[in-house]
Write an enzyme that holds these catalytic residues in place. Structure first.
Site, PDB file in Angstrom:
ATOM      1  N   GLU A   1      10.146  15.110  15.466  1.00  0.00           N
ATOM      2  CA  GLU A   1      10.208  15.282  14.247  1.00  0.00           C
ATOM      3  C   GLU A   1       9.109  16.536  13.532  1.00  0.00           C
ATOM      4  O   GLU A   1       7.989  16.009  13.750  1.00  0.00           O
ATOM      5  CB  GLU A   1      10.221  13.467  13.444  1.00  0.00           C
ATOM      6  CG  GLU A   1      10.636  14.124  12.038  1.00  0.00           C
ATOM      7  CD  GLU A   1      10.430  12.207  11.554  1.00  0.00           C
ATOM      8  OE1 GLU A   1       9.258  11.818  12.490  1.00  0.00           O
ATOM      9  OE2 GLU A   1      11.355  11.739  11.210  1.00  0.00           O
TER      10      GLU A   1
ATOM     11  N   CYS B   1      13.416  10.607   6.790  1.00  0.00           N
ATOM     12  CA  CYS B   1      13.690   9.842   8.233  1.00  0.00           C
ATOM     13  C   CYS B   1      14.451  10.274   9.057  1.00  0.00           C
ATOM     14  O   CYS B   1      14.848  10.672   9.860  1.00  0.00           O
ATOM     15  CB  CYS B   1      12.610   8.825   8.911  1.00  0.00           C
ATOM     16  SG  CYS B   1      13.812   7.768   6.888  1.00  0.00           S
TER      17      CYS B   1
ATOM     18  N   GLU C   1      10.328   1.092  10.484  1.00  0.00           N
ATOM     19  CA  GLU C   1      10.989   1.490  10.289  1.00  0.00           C
ATOM     20  C   GLU C   1      10.686   3.761  10.802  1.00  0.00           C
ATOM     21  O   GLU C   1       9.290   3.730   9.647  1.00  0.00           O
ATOM     22  CB  GLU C   1      11.418   1.829   9.118  1.00  0.00           C
ATOM     23  CG  GLU C   1      13.396   2.290   8.854  1.00  0.00           C
ATOM     24  CD  GLU C   1      13.045   3.841   8.493  1.00  0.00           C
ATOM     25  OE1 GLU C   1      12.977   4.500   8.978  1.00  0.00           O
ATOM     26  OE2 GLU C   1      13.159   3.528   7.414  1.00  0.00           O
TER      27      GLU C   1
ATOM     28  N   LYS D   1       0.775  -1.559   0.043  1.00  0.00           N
ATOM     29  CA  LYS D   1      -0.199   0.013   0.576  1.00  0.00           C
ATOM     30  C   LYS D   1       0.950   1.230   0.211  1.00  0.00           C
ATOM     31  O   LYS D   1       1.754   1.691   0.959  1.00  0.00           O
ATOM     32  CB  LYS D   1      -0.849  -0.384   0.835  1.00  0.00           C
ATOM     33  CG  LYS D   1      -1.809   0.914   1.028  1.00  0.00           C
ATOM     34  CD  LYS D   1      -2.692   1.499   2.205  1.00  0.00           C
ATOM     35  CE  LYS D   1      -1.697   2.864   3.150  1.00  0.00           C
ATOM     36  NZ  LYS D   1      -2.079   4.539   2.172  1.00  0.00           N
TER      37      LYS D   1
HETATM   38  P1  NDP Z   1       2.324   8.186   8.392  1.00  0.00           P
HETATM   39  O1  NDP Z   1       2.795   6.623   9.291  1.00  0.00           O
HETATM   40  O2  NDP Z   1       0.904   8.103   8.553  1.00  0.00           O
HETATM   41  O3  NDP Z   1       1.999   7.038   6.648  1.00  0.00           O
HETATM   42  C1  NDP Z   1       2.796   6.197   6.634  1.00  0.00           C
HETATM   43  C2  NDP Z   1       1.906   5.071   5.530  1.00  0.00           C
HETATM   44  O4  NDP Z   1       1.192   4.517   6.642  1.00  0.00           O
HETATM   45  C3  NDP Z   1       1.132   5.724   4.508  1.00  0.00           C
HETATM   46  O5  NDP Z   1       0.783   4.721   3.619  1.00  0.00           O
HETATM   47  C4  NDP Z   1      -0.438   5.893   5.429  1.00  0.00           C
HETATM   48  O6  NDP Z   1      -1.234   5.774   4.155  1.00  0.00           O
HETATM   49  C5  NDP Z   1      -0.169   4.987   6.299  1.00  0.00           C
HETATM   50  N1  NDP Z   1      -1.095   4.898   6.970  1.00  0.00           N
HETATM   51  C6  NDP Z   1      -1.871   5.475   7.753  1.00  0.00           C
HETATM   52  N2  NDP Z   1      -2.508   5.088   8.751  1.00  0.00           N
HETATM   53  C7  NDP Z   1      -2.788   3.873   9.198  1.00  0.00           C
HETATM   54  C8  NDP Z   1      -3.107   3.247   9.642  1.00  0.00           C
HETATM   55  N3  NDP Z   1      -3.497   3.087  10.558  1.00  0.00           N
HETATM   56  N4  NDP Z   1      -3.014   1.794   9.439  1.00  0.00           N
HETATM   57  C9  NDP Z   1      -2.124   1.046   9.033  1.00  0.00           C
HETATM   58  N5  NDP Z   1      -1.406   2.495   7.991  1.00  0.00           N
HETATM   59  C10 NDP Z   1      -2.133   3.500   7.862  1.00  0.00           C
HETATM   60  O7  NDP Z   1       2.639   9.673   8.113  1.00  0.00           O
HETATM   61  P2  NDP Z   1       2.230  10.374   6.677  1.00  0.00           P
HETATM   62  O8  NDP Z   1       1.925  10.334   5.574  1.00  0.00           O
HETATM   63  O9  NDP Z   1       0.427  10.745   7.730  1.00  0.00           O
HETATM   64  O10 NDP Z   1       2.684  11.511   7.844  1.00  0.00           O
HETATM   65  C11 NDP Z   1       2.316  12.353   8.882  1.00  0.00           C
HETATM   66  C12 NDP Z   1       3.777  12.594  10.086  1.00  0.00           C
HETATM   67  O11 NDP Z   1       4.466  11.137   9.744  1.00  0.00           O
HETATM   68  C13 NDP Z   1       4.518  13.082   8.556  1.00  0.00           C
HETATM   69  O12 NDP Z   1       4.909  14.697   8.919  1.00  0.00           O
HETATM   70  C14 NDP Z   1       6.542  12.981   9.047  1.00  0.00           C
HETATM   71  O13 NDP Z   1       6.342  13.643  10.404  1.00  0.00           O
HETATM   72  C15 NDP Z   1       5.785  11.187   9.462  1.00  0.00           C
HETATM   73  N6  NDP Z   1       6.669  10.472   8.614  1.00  0.00           N
HETATM   74  C16 NDP Z   1       7.596   9.741   8.595  1.00  0.00           C
HETATM   75  C17 NDP Z   1       8.256   9.176   8.277  1.00  0.00           C
HETATM   76  C18 NDP Z   1       8.922   8.624   8.402  1.00  0.00           C
HETATM   77  O14 NDP Z   1       9.975   7.726   7.600  1.00  0.00           O
HETATM   78  N7  NDP Z   1      10.109   8.146   9.642  1.00  0.00           N
HETATM   79  C19 NDP Z   1       7.586   9.335   6.563  1.00  0.00           C
HETATM   80  C20 NDP Z   1       6.355   9.521   6.510  1.00  0.00           C
HETATM   81  C21 NDP Z   1       5.726  10.148   7.455  1.00  0.00           C
HETATM   82  P3  NDP Z   1      -1.607   7.377   3.949  1.00  0.00           P
HETATM   83  O15 NDP Z   1      -0.388   7.980   3.018  1.00  0.00           O
HETATM   84  O16 NDP Z   1      -2.524   7.697   3.164  1.00  0.00           O
HETATM   85  O17 NDP Z   1      -2.071   8.501   5.491  1.00  0.00           O
END
Ligand code: NDP
Length: 827
Positions: free
Chosen positions: A397, A300, A266, A192
């Site tokens: 973060e 990240c 991660e 996904k």
């Molecule tokens: P998320 O952790 O929400 O997204 C990561 C993935 O998980 C996306 O595919 C998301 O879908 C999916 N997801 C969201 N909710 C669920 C759930 N309950 N169960 C399973 N999968 C889920 O990150 P965001 O994109 O919302 O970003 C939010 C914050 O996270 C950012 O502001 C940043 O600070 C941090 N972030 C950190 C990352 C890292 O690598 N450390 C990477 C991305 C974000 P969908 O995209 O549709 O929400």
């Protein structure tokens, strides 16, 4: 403009990359992208779609499907079906498929790069020169692993169907990080993508079709977090591989608790970028640009905390501001820009909010004099000074182009500041003194440390975090284990299932956990009653040996300790005879034990030789008292003395085994394309909670404690609830074996109660649990608090006598974490 002026300003005109091929691809798919299930592009069962927007313009690019329950069901079914053949496909064939995927990525590299930049907002220079080449490299590298599987991992099996959930910051690269190792090791995948960035995943599926990947091996369901949650909860998924925020990681940890699903997380970071006063400051400035403005800081492992030695701070900050003034923010498809667009308004808003908060909390922001484009979602590079280490911008973060600078005076202050975060993903250390830089690299708690460099990644080197940055590694040999089952597990859970394994030679089943087993928690009156009924230990000398009537205490910080509760728990023989009593441990005892274990952290830096010597010495001293221990075991469990003697011998051998391993579980030097060394070092995890089951109580106890301490961890061990005496006797052996106080702490009592306290404790770094499924679930749930690493040894329960199940590399792997230290060399 004159040539002289051009030299003065070093300004250059736009160098736009053509969007035409990507536009054509979008038009060919308009109005909406399909899902990819069982090798077919399909429309979602319920026609629900959302827009994918170009962050540089705010304009929609195309619609993306929102996969629902039925779609996820279809995808998982396809993956399960495909698994049967894919896992039996010879490694060489799988290697060819992966090689084919790598080739496809290379052949369509520019289209992938342009589409990625349009969808995500990242500069084309980065998608073209970093993301997509790394994607190809990942598939090539793992084609090699597929080829070498039989040789390097004989008898191992794939985990099964992998649910891969990825974020928006490196859409295709994160796909590659999950799909390549999963497929190489014979798993099938349902992926996904993030809702903001699904386009290249669908393009990749088209390339997979061209590469002839068999149906169902890779499936892609697009959608938002709900689709992700459906995948997480689906019983047909065997493992979740997740990259994203710590918050969602925690939700997933809770949702999968007790399900037996494997999990790698991660998560986020707040990585330190540490500059010592002897560093080459010009290189440092370029390093900072790379650390925090690469991918708009939406990384990240972004170096978002700049820690500078006081003496050079003013000079460095001045040069940094001068450099920032020359950074260019703008159209991601312009090859001459440095910083592209923020992925979405919600992320832009988050960055703005945190910057405002930084200002409100007293820090001083600095931004270049120029203004960002206003069409899309842009944010200027931002440097904060006057930052308090505990302030929001130093701790949270931000995931944007914002860096918080702080100063330090000494090396130890630098390490303390660097570690002043719940995260532990990466760090960057800058100094011309490599001795010191390596010393600091070892002291920082992070999965990757770059020396005089930053943001280096490669498929050959594992990437992943310590502490709240998650667990599991992606890339390299260490990453493969996430997708493999050990040979004994692979031989079928049936053979080793809990019901079929005898607890001991007498065939007693495992005792139910506390709260269920009234005998194990018999109140004092009952115990006294037992004595009164003529079952006193004095009257029943077992096997002609002296009666057992002592009351062992707990063992905390090298001292015997009475339980805080003031209560004791009665230990009865299988026939109901009274054998003795042990302390009824509680939250306070665990707290004391954890404190003692932390105080013994010097054990981690003891030489491996020293740790080995102590393990041998424990074995020697145990052997000296062998008869006594065997008799105790026989009395406690009701097994024949000969069987107890075998358990004792196996225990001594296990101690020898880890004495042997203590100085042999080497790290490695990865063959990354760096001119330098990428050193993968095995490090202890820290303080571990070890919860034993009731099988072979002495051997089971040592099977957990010995590998943990051999690798330099300190432990709080909860011995068998039903047969604790063998373990409590051991502390006398420890006391005479030079084991430093606090390295092993023993708390007796109700297994599930103590397990929960350990799992909830924020200063415990990992928990191993051998007990029933219900308890495993509770431990996994409670561990989400500080995202501690957990290892469930209950699926299936282990026969500790079998070396394949009870000892070896998997224990060492679970007792360590890999830190990759990148050390470039050359002038
Ligand atoms: P998320 O952790 O929400 O997204 C990561 C993935 O998980 C996306 O595919 C998301 O879908 C999916 N997801 C969201 N909710 C669920 C759930 N309950 N169960 C399973 N999968 C889920 O990150 P965001 O994109 O919302 O970003 C939010 C914050 O996270 C950012 O502001 C940043 O600070 C941090 N972030 C950190 C990352 C890292 O690598 N450390 C990477 C991305 C974000 P969908 O995209 O549709 O929400």
């Amino acid at each position: 403009m004159s040539v002289a002026e051009i030299f003065q300003s070093m300004a250059y005109g736009p160098a736009p990359e053509s969007a035409a091929p990507a536009q054509e691809w979008l038009e060919a798919h308009a109005p909406a992208l399909p899902l990819f299930i069982n090798n077919r592009m399909v429309t979602p069962r319920e026609a629900t779609y959302f827009d994918s927007v170009n962050p540089a313009t705010g304009q929609p690019l195309i619609k993306v499907a929102q996969a629902g329950t039925a779609d996820v069901e279809d995808a998982v079914r396809a993956a399960r079906e495909a698994l049967k053949d894919w896992k039996r496909t010879p490694g060489h064939l799988r290697a060819r498929y992966l090689y084919g995927l790598a080739r496809q990525v290379q052949k369509h590299a520019r289209l992938l790069a342009v589409l990625e930049s349009m969808d995500n907002g990242k500069p084309i220079r980065e998608s073209r020169d970093i993301d997509i080449p790394l994607v190809a490299r990942h598939f090539y590298h793992h084609a090699g692993w597929a080829q070498l599987m039989d040789e390097e991992f004989p008898g191992h099996e794939p985990v099964g169907v992998v649910g891969a959930i990825i974020p928006w910051n490196f859409p295709l690269l994160m796909l590659a990080w999950k799909v390549a190792p999963a497929l190489a090791t014979g798993n099938t995948v349902v992926l996904k993508p993030a809702e903001f960035t699904s386009l290249t995943a669908i393009l990749f599926c088209e390339l997979a079709q061209r590469a002839g990947l068999p149906p169902g091996v890779l499936n892609v369901v697009t959608g938002d977090g709900q689709t992700g949650a459906l995948l997480v909860e689906h019983p047909g998924v065997d493992k979740i591989a997740f990259t994203g925020s710590t918050e969602v990681g925690r939700l997933i940890r809770r949702a999968t608790a007790g399900s037996g699903k494997r999990l790698s997380l991660e998560l986020g970071g707040k990585s330190p970028f540490v500059v010592f006063d002897d560093a080459d400051l010009d290189s440092v400035v370029e390093g900072v640009v790379d650390a925090i403005w690469f991918n708009q800081g939406q990384v990240c492992c972004a170096g978002s905390r700049l820690l500078v030695q006081e003496g050079v701070a003013p000079r460095l900050l001045e040069r940094l501001r001068a450099r920032m003034e020359h950074l260019r923010v703008g159209d991601p498809l312009d090859k001459a820009i440095d910083i592209g667009a923020i992925v979405a308004p919600v992320q832009l808003e988050k960055i703005r909010r945190l910057v405002e908060q930084g200002r409100a909390e007293g820090a001083t922001p600095w931004q270049p004099s120029w203004a960002c484009p206003t069409d899309g979602y842009f944010f200027p590079p931002t440097l904060f000074t006057d930052v308090a280490p505990a302030s929001t911008i130093a701790q949270v973060e931000i995931f944007g182009p914002v860096i918080a600078a702080m100063t330090f005076r000494t090396k130890s202050e630098a390490v303390a500041l660097a570690n002043n975060t719940p995260y532990g993903l990466a760090a960057s250390v800058w100094s011309e003194n490599i001795n010191m830089a390596l010393d600091v690299a070892r002291a920082i708690k992070a999965g990757t440390v770059w020396i005089n460099s930053t943001n280096l990644f490669d498929a050959a080197s594992g990437f992943g975090g310590y502490r709240e940055s998650g667990f599991g590694r992606e890339g390299g040999r260490e990453g493969l284990h996430e997708y493999l089952r050990e040979p004994w597990e692979a031989q079928g859970t049936e053979a080793a299932g809990s019901e079929t394994l005898p607890l001991a030679a007498n065939g007693h089943g495992e005792a139910p956990s506390s709260g269920v087993d009234a005998t194990a928690t018999a109140p004092l009156a009952e115990a006294d009653g037992a004595r009164g009924n003529g079952h006193s230990s004095d009257e029943l000398p077992p096997l002609g040996l002296p009666a057992i009537d002592r009351t062992p205490k707990m063992f905390i910080g090298g001292k015997q300790a009475r339980p805080d509760s003031g209560y004791s728990r009665t230990v009865l023989a299988p026939d109901g005879r009274y054998l003795g009593e042990v302390g009824e441990g509680n939250r306070k005892d665990i707290r004391n034990a954890v404190e003692a274990a932390h105080a013994a952290s010097g054990w981690a830096t003891a030489t491996a030789h020293n740790r080995a010597q102590i393990l041998y010495y424990i074995a020697e001293n145990l052997s000296t008292r062998g008869q006594e221990f065997a008799a105790r075991l026989a009395t406690m469990t009701g097994q024949p003395l000969a069987e107890a003697e075998r358990e004792l011998e196996a225990t001594i051998e296990r101690l020898f085994c880890y004495g042997g391993w203590a100085d042999k579980y080497d790290g490695s030097v990865h063959a990354t394309p760096l001119r330098g060394l990428t050193i993968a070092a095995h490090e202890p995890i820290g303080v571990m909670g070890l919860i034993c089951d009731d099988r072979q109580p002495l051997l089971g106890f040592v099977s957990l404690v010995a590998p943990a301490i051999a690798m330099g961890n300190t432990v709080v061990a909860v011995p068998s609830e039903r047969y604790p005496l063998a373990a409590t006797d051991l502390y006398q052996v420890f006391e005479t074996s030079d084991l430093p106080p606090g390295v092993v702490n023993i708390v007796t009592g109700a297994r599930e109660t103590l397990a929960r306290v350990l799992a909830e404790h924020d200063d415990v770094d990992a928990v191993w649990y051998a007990g029933p499924d219900s308890g495993a679930r509770q431990v996994e749930l409670a561990s989400a608090g500080n995202m501690k690493r957990t290892w469930m040894l209950n699926r299936p329960p282990r026969d500790w006598r079998d070396p394949a199940q009870g000892q070896g590399r998997s224990f060492l792997r679970e007792a360590t974490q890999v830190k990759n230290i990148w050390v470039p060399y050359g002038d």
